[in-house]
Structures are given as C-alpha cells and as structure tokens.
Design an enzyme around this catalytic site. Structure first.
Site, PDB file in Angstrom:
ATOM      1  N   CYS A 150       0.848  -1.181   0.000  1.00 13.31           N
ATOM      2  CA  CYS A 150       0.000   0.000   0.000  1.00 13.31           C
ATOM      3  C   CYS A 150       0.884   1.232   0.000  1.00 13.31           C
ATOM      4  O   CYS A 150       1.716   1.387   0.903  1.00 13.31           O
ATOM      5  CB  CYS A 150      -0.923   0.013   1.217  1.00 13.31           C
ATOM      6  SG  CYS A 150      -1.954   1.499   1.280  1.00 13.31           S
ATOM      7  N   ASN A 162      -0.129  -8.480  -0.616  1.00 14.67           N
ATOM      8  CA  ASN A 162      -1.330  -9.243  -0.306  1.00 14.67           C
ATOM      9  C   ASN A 162      -0.968 -10.715  -0.188  1.00 14.67           C
ATOM     10  O   ASN A 162       0.065 -11.165  -0.687  1.00 14.67           O
ATOM     11  CB  ASN A 162      -2.347  -9.089  -1.444  1.00 14.67           C
ATOM     12  CG  ASN A 162      -2.828  -7.677  -1.610  1.00 14.67           C
ATOM     13  OD1 ASN A 162      -3.620  -7.182  -0.829  1.00 14.67           O
ATOM     14  ND2 ASN A 162      -2.332  -7.008  -2.657  1.00 14.67           N
TER      15      ASN A 162
END
Length: 304
Positions: free
Chosen positions: A244, A253
């Site tokens: 992010c 992820n």
C-alpha cells in the site's frame, strides 16, 4: 461469538494482482505485460479480476494506462473485469472504457483516510453518494472496501465498531459486497473472527469478503478463521504482489496460489487451476525481476 456449523464448500477469489498488486511498483510496467497478466489469469479460471484503477496519475502513476489495458484484454463471458474508481471522475472514465463493475475505498482509520484520499471518513462516504447514483443509472455494480480494519500504521488498533459502521454505510448506500482489509497485516485469527461476527450483525455474511496482507505471516490463518465465520469471498494477489503506497511497511497481499492450495486441500471449489495460476504468477514475477512471493509457487518450481 457466533460460530457457523461448517466452512463454505465453494469460495470466490477476487484477484487484485493487476491493480492492487502492481500499483506500488516503482519500475514502469508496459500495457502489454499488464494485458498478458489479465489474460493469463482469465485462462487459469479466475472469475473476478481487478484490472486497473481510474485515479489521477499524479497519485498512482502505475495505473495511468488502465483504459488501454481494458481495451486490449481478451474478455471472457462470465468473468468480471473490475476497476477501482475513487470518485465520480474516475467512474466516468471507467464507463467510457466499458467497465461493468467498479470498487470504492473507505477506511476505518481517520488518519489513514486523510493520507489515502485527503478527507475524513464521513467526508469520504459523502463523496461516494453521487458516484453510487451514477453507477446505478448506468447499470454498474459497486463493490466496497474498508481499509485498516485490524490495525492502522498511524493509529494502531482500530475499534471494531468503527469498522462495522463504515461497512454498514457502504452496504446501505448500494455496495453489493464489502471487503474488509487488513491493510498492514497485523490481524490475528481471534480478532478476525470477532470482527466478522460484529460486522455481520448489520451486513450479511454472504455480502462480506476478506482482504488480508501477510506482513506478520497471519494471512492464511486469518482466511481460515474467516471461513469458520462463513465468509466465502477473499481478495488475493497472484505471486503475492502488492503493498500500500500509504501504509509504510505493508507487505504484499496474500498470494493467490497459496490461498488456492489451502482451499484445494480443504475440498473447497473455486474453479481455478493451480498450475496455470502458478505459471501466471511466475511470468509476472520474471517481468518485474523479483522473487515470486508465493510459497507454493516457489516450492513447486524448485521441485521441478
């Protein structure tokens, strides 16, 4: 805490690699390579692919070519090709590109909301109202995300009641599904179950999804905990790509290949071919010149 009697027998994987996975890459990635990744994922049997994002190139340069990617991918019937659209201008660009489903991002952290979209939580929700109205008028489904549900890089622990409030507001305004994101990967199975139990009191479990980062090595355990709560949709990123840009230290992820391997072992259907998914992940890893973030892929490939 409510406990479901058994885990789901079928799970839907939302592949976010082409968008969430690539948005934080520093090196340029060609439209052709992005198109190849989406086409590889389609060929592997993935039924939901987040292809790109219609945001200002000033904020996320890597997503600048999303319209070109949508124009060139080989769209298969029955597969959803979605895009992130943080505002009405983004939605208009997505409509022009022929996108049939979009996603909006909220946050459960005031500080993160300010860093990410330069406004408060309540202001962000208000901004989504005209977007939701325009989406309905154009027959476009909207999926909602809530970031920092189990921890924030600026605020630390997050009150689950705040997560429940934001999720309920997104659902009430028309998001057909709300994905709860552990943006910095600090969540643990017990807290994950408690969170879904609380949020499901105002948003049905079959309208909730889990989005886990593996920063602290808890993503797979949290997904299993979510399965025990009856959650049957999970976001994942091929080769574990991603991070992010507004959450320092947030690793990628959870890898789609690793999630699929576990689901296969549990006898849960997804419709996705593991070998084809591994090949797709390795190909984009080679393009990026980085190690494959999937443990399953590394194990399989080293054994060959």
């Amino acid at each position: 805490m409510t406990t479901t009697s058994e885990i789901p027998r079928r799970v839907r994987l939302v592949e976010v690699g082409p968008r969430d996975g690539l948005q934080n890459e520093k090196q340029p990635i060609s439209v052709a390579d992005k198109v190849r990744l989406v086409d590889d994922l389609t060929a592997a049997g993935v039924r939901y692919i987040e292809v790109g994002s219609f945001v200002s190139p000033k904020w996320v340069p890597q997503m600048a070519g999303s319209a070109d990617v949508f124009a060139q991918i080989k769209q298969s019937p029955g597969v959803t090709y979605a895009a992130l659209t943080p505002n009405l201008k983004g939605l208009e660009a997505a409509i022009e590109a022929g996108v049939s489903e979009v996603a909006v991002f909220g946050a459960a952290s005031e500080a993160f909301s300010q860093k990410n979209i330069n406004c408060s939580i309540e202001e962000s929700l208000a901004r989504f109202a005209p977007l939701m109205s325009a989406a309905r008028e154009n027959g476009i489904q909207v999926r909602g995300y809530v970031s920092c549900v189990l921890g924030c890089p600026y605020e630390g622990d997050i009150d689950p009641a705040r997560v429940a409030h934001v999720a309920h507001e997104l659902f009430a305004m028309g998001c057909y599904e709300v994905s709860l994101g552990d943006t910095i990967g600090t969540g643990t199975p017990g807290k994950t179950r408690q969170l879904f139990d609380l949020v499901s009191r105002t948003v049905p479990r079959d309208k909730l999804a889990g989005h886990f980062h593996d920063t602290y090595g808890q993503a797979m355990a949290n997904i299993y905990a979510s399965l025990q709560e009856g959650i049957c949709t999970f976001d994942s990123s091929v080769a574990g790509l991603g991070g992010c840009p507004y959450a320092k230290g947030a690793s990628g992820n959870v890898a789609s290949e690793d999630v699929l391997y576990m689901l296969n072992g549990l006898g849960i259907e997804t419709g996705i071919d593991l070998d084809s998914l591994i090949a797709a992940g390795q190909r984009i890893s080679d393009v990026l010149g980085r190690p494959n973030g999937s443990r399953v892929s590394r194990a399989r490939l080293s054994a060959q």
